[in-house]
Design an enzyme around this catalytic site. Structure first.
Site, PDB file in Angstrom:
ATOM      1  N   ASP A 152       0.843  -1.198   0.000  1.00  0.00           N
ATOM      2  CA  ASP A 152       0.000   0.000   0.000  1.00  0.00           C
ATOM      3  C   ASP A 152       0.880   1.252   0.000  1.00  0.00           C
ATOM      4  O   ASP A 152       2.034   1.218   0.450  1.00  0.00           O
ATOM      5  CB  ASP A 152      -0.882   0.017   1.254  1.00  0.00           C
ATOM      6  N   ARG A 202      -1.504  -0.723  -8.471  1.00  0.00           N
ATOM      7  CA  ARG A 202      -2.833  -0.204  -8.135  1.00  0.00           C
ATOM      8  C   ARG A 202      -2.775   1.329  -8.129  1.00  0.00           C
ATOM      9  O   ARG A 202      -1.933   1.909  -7.437  1.00  0.00           O
ATOM     10  CB  ARG A 202      -3.275  -0.690  -6.745  1.00  0.00           C
TER      11      ARG A 202
END
Ligand SMILES: Cc1cc2nc3c(=O)[nH]c(=O)nc-3n(C[C@H](O)[C@H](O)[C@H](O)COP(=O)(O)OP(=O)(O)OC[C@H]3O[C@@H](n4cnc5c(N)ncnc54)[C@H](O)[C@@H]3O)c2cc1C
Length: 326
Positions: A152, A202
């Site tokens: 992340d 992402r």
């Protein structure tokens, strides 16, 4: 206007104590974080995968203060991998990790040794090496059951370390993914580099409070940057993961994928558990790969506050429920 205030509160220990202890919070939190333990979330994993969805699992708990907590985070992910192996769901469920939880923000012995006027400056401050040492076994275990890990993106000060860890892990595990945030000025260059190297990436808008020196502040500027970056990813060599609930960006992503000649299994959509759940099923039914980011664990405060900041109506709902119970 409320978003930045809520994000500032997400760093406050006093607010953390207040909100974590509020009598109705749990009920409101459950919308975004469906359980505290692996046993709580296994039924959700089974249900969503049976519906044709894929998942990425996040064990919450970014605000750690000791190396023992960082090792406990690693062990929680290893237990998750063991359970996915038992469920034979490695092919459909991947993992998302925050390197802060693996020790990235802790002072490290290496930094202390390198301090002083003659010592070489460390390439990275804090617990970069500790985070790498803790995340590697998780990436190895994930690969052994046929799944992957995505790193992340946290606040901008952590990203050089995150990208270095990502690049290092990809030497042995090329499928390791990472996240880039459209609101940061640096991200267009990061996207070009990652697209050329064939990474799984992402793309999200970005969920932290960032200063005007490094990030767009206006929604329309962030949305425009998102589209530019998405085009780079779709036209590149990697595997784009479209992390957004924004209907406009989702249609644009489909169009960009079509123009780039990508087949439905050559990119995917990702959304957060509890947000636009009907849309998860609609996209999956249309034949898209749709992955639901599902967070669980006891230390949910930071994750929950970011969800409140994204949509101030959530805060109003939260406050109303406190007043009606109070
Ligand atoms: C799979 C995934 C992983 C992510 N990982 C990261 C990460 O690693 N680092 C990072 O900085 N950010 C991450 N984010 C968060 C992201 O940066 C945004 O803050 C978040 O996705 C909201 O932006 P949006 O693209 O959905 O657009 P928005 O314009 O914010 O929202 C579009 C619509 O979606 C709905 N919506 C959005 N958020 C909420 C909410 N909280 N509650 C209710 N409805 C909502 C609303 O209907 C809204 O109108 C992630 C997001 C997703 C989907």
């Amino acid at each position: 206007m409320l978003g930045p205030v809520i994000l500032a509160a997400s760093r406050s220990d006093r607010m953390r104590r207040l909100i974590s202890a509020a009598p109705v919070t749990k009920q409101v939190v459950d919308r975004f974080i469906p359980g505290e333990t692996l046993d709580d979330v296994v039924p959700i994993i089974e249900e969503r995968t049976a519906q044709g969805l894929e998942l990425t699992m996040d064990v919450v708990g970014e605000d750690i203060t000791t190396p023992d907590q960082a090792r406990a985070a690693r062990d929680a992910y290893l237990a998750l991998v063991d359970r996915l192996a038992e469920l034979e769901l490695g092919a459909r469920v991947e993992l998302s990790v925050k390197l802060s939880m693996f020790g990235q923000a802790l002072p490290s012995p290496a930094t202390t040794l390198n301090e002083g006027p003659r010592g070489p400056a460390p390439a990275f401050q804090g617990g970069h090496e500790l985070a790498l040492a803790n995340v590697r076994p998780v990436v190895e275990a994930a690969a052994a059951i046929g799944t992957t890990v995505t790193l992340d993106a946290e606040d901008h000060t952590t990203l050089d370390s995150m990208f270095a860890i990502h690049e290092g892990l990809r030497k042995d595990f090329p499928q390791t993914g990472c996240v880039i945030q459209a609101y940061l000025f640096r991200t267009e260059a990061d996207a070009r580099r990652l697209a050329a190297s064939g990474s799984r990436v992402r793309l999200v808008k970005g969920a932290y409070k960032e200063p005007a020196e490094v990030a767009y502040q206006q929604k329309h500027e962030i949305d425009k940057a998102y589209v530019r970056i998405l085009r780079t990813l779709m036209e590149g060599e990697g595997y784009p993961m479209v992390g957004s609930h924004d209907p406009r960006l989702i249609s644009i992503a489909q169009e960009l994928a079509r123009r780039a000649g990508r087949k439905p299994d050559e990119y995917e959509f990702q959304m957060l558990y509890g947000i636009r759940s009907d849309e998860h099923l609609r996209l999956a039914a249309e034949g898209h790969r749709m992955r639901v980011y599902t967070a669980f664990g006891t230390d949910w405060y930071g994750y929950f506050m970011r969800r409140l900041a994204e949509k101030p109506a959530n805060l109003r709902f939260f406050l109303r429920s406190m007043v009606s119970k109070g």
